[in-house]
Design a protein around this motif. Structure first.
Motif, PDB file in Angstrom:
ATOM      1  N   ALA A 254      10.896  53.651  16.871  1.00 28.07           N
ATOM      2  CA  ALA A 254      11.795  54.861  15.838  1.00 28.07           C
ATOM      3  C   ALA A 254      11.931  55.355  17.972  1.00 28.07           C
ATOM      4  O   ALA A 254      12.541  56.314  17.564  1.00 28.07           O
ATOM      5  N   SER A 255      11.328  55.061  19.100  1.00 25.21           N
ATOM      6  CA  SER A 255      12.190  55.656  20.090  1.00 25.21           C
ATOM      7  C   SER A 255      13.741  54.797  19.840  1.00 25.21           C
ATOM      8  O   SER A 255      13.900  54.110  19.322  1.00 25.21           O
ATOM      9  N   ALA A 256      14.827  55.472  21.062  1.00 20.70           N
ATOM     10  CA  ALA A 256      16.493  54.682  21.034  1.00 20.70           C
ATOM     11  C   ALA A 256      15.665  53.229  21.912  1.00 20.70           C
ATOM     12  O   ALA A 256      16.391  52.471  22.177  1.00 20.70           O
ATOM     13  N   ALA A 257      14.900  53.394  22.894  1.00 25.89           N
ATOM     14  CA  ALA A 257      15.125  51.943  23.633  1.00 25.89           C
ATOM     15  C   ALA A 257      14.141  51.603  22.996  1.00 25.89           C
ATOM     16  O   ALA A 257      15.042  50.148  23.065  1.00 25.89           O
ATOM     17  N   ALA A 258      13.419  51.445  21.831  1.00 27.66           N
ATOM     18  CA  ALA A 258      12.860  50.345  21.080  1.00 27.66           C
ATOM     19  C   ALA A 258      13.408  49.570  19.740  1.00 27.66           C
ATOM     20  O   ALA A 258      13.490  48.984  19.586  1.00 27.66           O
ATOM     21  N   LYS A 259      13.726  50.614  19.438  1.00 26.25           N
ATOM     22  CA  LYS A 259      15.156  50.357  18.804  1.00 26.25           C
ATOM     23  C   LYS A 259      16.629  49.307  19.721  1.00 26.25           C
ATOM     24  O   LYS A 259      16.547  48.137  18.711  1.00 26.25           O
ATOM     25  N   LYS A 260      16.865  49.634  20.680  1.00 20.79           N
ATOM     26  CA  LYS A 260      17.514  48.625  21.473  1.00 20.79           C
ATOM     27  C   LYS A 260      17.003  47.644  21.572  1.00 20.79           C
ATOM     28  O   LYS A 260      17.528  46.694  21.501  1.00 20.79           O
ATOM     29  N   ALA A 261      15.588  47.527  22.045  1.00 20.71           N
ATOM     30  CA  ALA A 261      15.004  46.314  22.075  1.00 20.71           C
ATOM     31  C   ALA A 261      15.214  45.173  20.584  1.00 20.71           C
ATOM     32  O   ALA A 261      14.404  44.051  20.874  1.00 20.71           O
ATOM     33  N   MET A 262      14.453  46.566  19.952  1.00 24.87           N
ATOM     34  CA  MET A 262      14.320  45.662  18.545  1.00 24.87           C
ATOM     35  C   MET A 262      15.967  44.736  17.776  1.00 24.87           C
ATOM     36  O   MET A 262      15.903  43.950  17.261  1.00 24.87           O
ATOM     37  N   GLY A 263      17.100  45.108  19.122  1.00 28.46           N
ATOM     38  CA  GLY A 263      18.544  44.898  18.479  1.00 28.46           C
ATOM     39  C   GLY A 263      19.245  45.527  17.200  1.00 28.46           C
ATOM     40  O   GLY A 263      20.093  45.066  16.867  1.00 28.46           O
TER      41      GLY A 263
END
Length: 276
Positions: free
Chosen positions: A265-274
């Motif tokens: 959900a978060s921008a940081a998690a989306k970035k980590a997921m690529g």
């Protein structure tokens, strides 16, 4: 059995159980002797038959069944969908009891309000034929994302990586963190493939702890996981447990390839997921 406890030995046993039931073979007519390279004898041991093999004169001449051959020739192949968790769960509990020793290792107080987190390090971080690498920092970002979405009372963590356990500490975002004390790897070598102990007792202790970790994860409402059959078996033990996988599984293997990918959900998690 030369490979994983959950991905090979125990899953294959469940496939054979279902096949034997279709062939009208009764639990009391089967004498289990499933041995493994890394963990020693696991059935009986980690799983214990509910029915006791009788005396030899109660049986016809025993027929020795090779687990791999029986699975390949007659075994039930689990469909790659959610229903297979319930099918495996029911077969498991018709035939076996979990080790009392493993059950006794599980921390008290775990409920559906807890997050279970399984960080699979070592070999899974280098074998790109099976999955994608997930760093400890990225996995913790995913945990933070989940904690922002749900009001967890605590986190149960398990891992083959001592670095992950050390980095997590005793609390996470103001909630307690629990784990089961055990030997872990300090580098990319896996305990069950590269660092197998010579002592049979130590091998079996490793299996007992692995099952205890899985039982503990199954008592949590949600489990965040890397690609690993150990944590996928949490849903075999408790089908209502919700699994979230942060790294792809490239092979069509039950149960791990059935686990849905985590939706950050978060921008940081989306970035980590690529994904951003």
């Amino acid at each position: 059995m030369a490979h994983g406890l959950f991905g090979q030995s125990l899953t294959w046993a469940m496939e054979c159980v279902i096949a034997m039931e279709k062939a009208h073979i009764k639990p009391e007519d089967v004498l289990w002797n499933i041995d493994t390279r890394a963990y020693g004898k696991v059935i009986p041991g980690i799983l214990n038959p509910k029915s006791t093999w009788g005396t030899p004169d109660q049986h016809e001449t025993p027929v020795e069944l090779d687990l791999y051959a029986y699975k390949s020739g007659y075994g039930h192949r689990f469909a790659l969908d959610e229903s297979s968790f319930t099918l495996a769960h029911n077969a498991l509990h018709r035939w076996f009891r979990l080790s009392d020793v493993s059950i006794g290792m599980v921390p008290e107080g775990l409920t559906d309000a807890w997050l279970g987190a399984h960080y699979r390090g070592t070999d899974k971080q280098t074998d790109t034929n099976e999955t994608d690498a997930t760093s400890i920092d990225s996995f913790i970002v995913f945990m933070e994302d989940m904690c922002q979405r749900f009001s967890f009372e605590g986190v149960f963590i398990c891992s083959d990586s001592s670095a992950f356990i050390d980095q997590m500490g005793d609390s996470f975002h103001g909630i307690p963190v629990m784990s089961i004390k055990q030997e872990r790897s300090s580098d990319e070598r896996s305990l069950h493939m590269d660092l197998i102990p010579d002592d049979d007792t130590k091998k079996f202790e490793m299996a007992l702890v692995a099952m205890a970790d899985t039982i503990a994860l199954s008592q949590c409402g949600h489990v965040l996981k890397c690609s690993s059959a150990l944590s996928a078996w949490a849903k075999v033990l408790q089908p209502r447990c919700q699994l979230h996988q942060v790294a792809v599984t490239r092979h069509p293997w039950f149960p791990v390839s059935v686990v849905p990918m985590y939706q950050p959900a978060s921008a940081a998690a989306k970035k980590a997921m690529g994904r951003s």
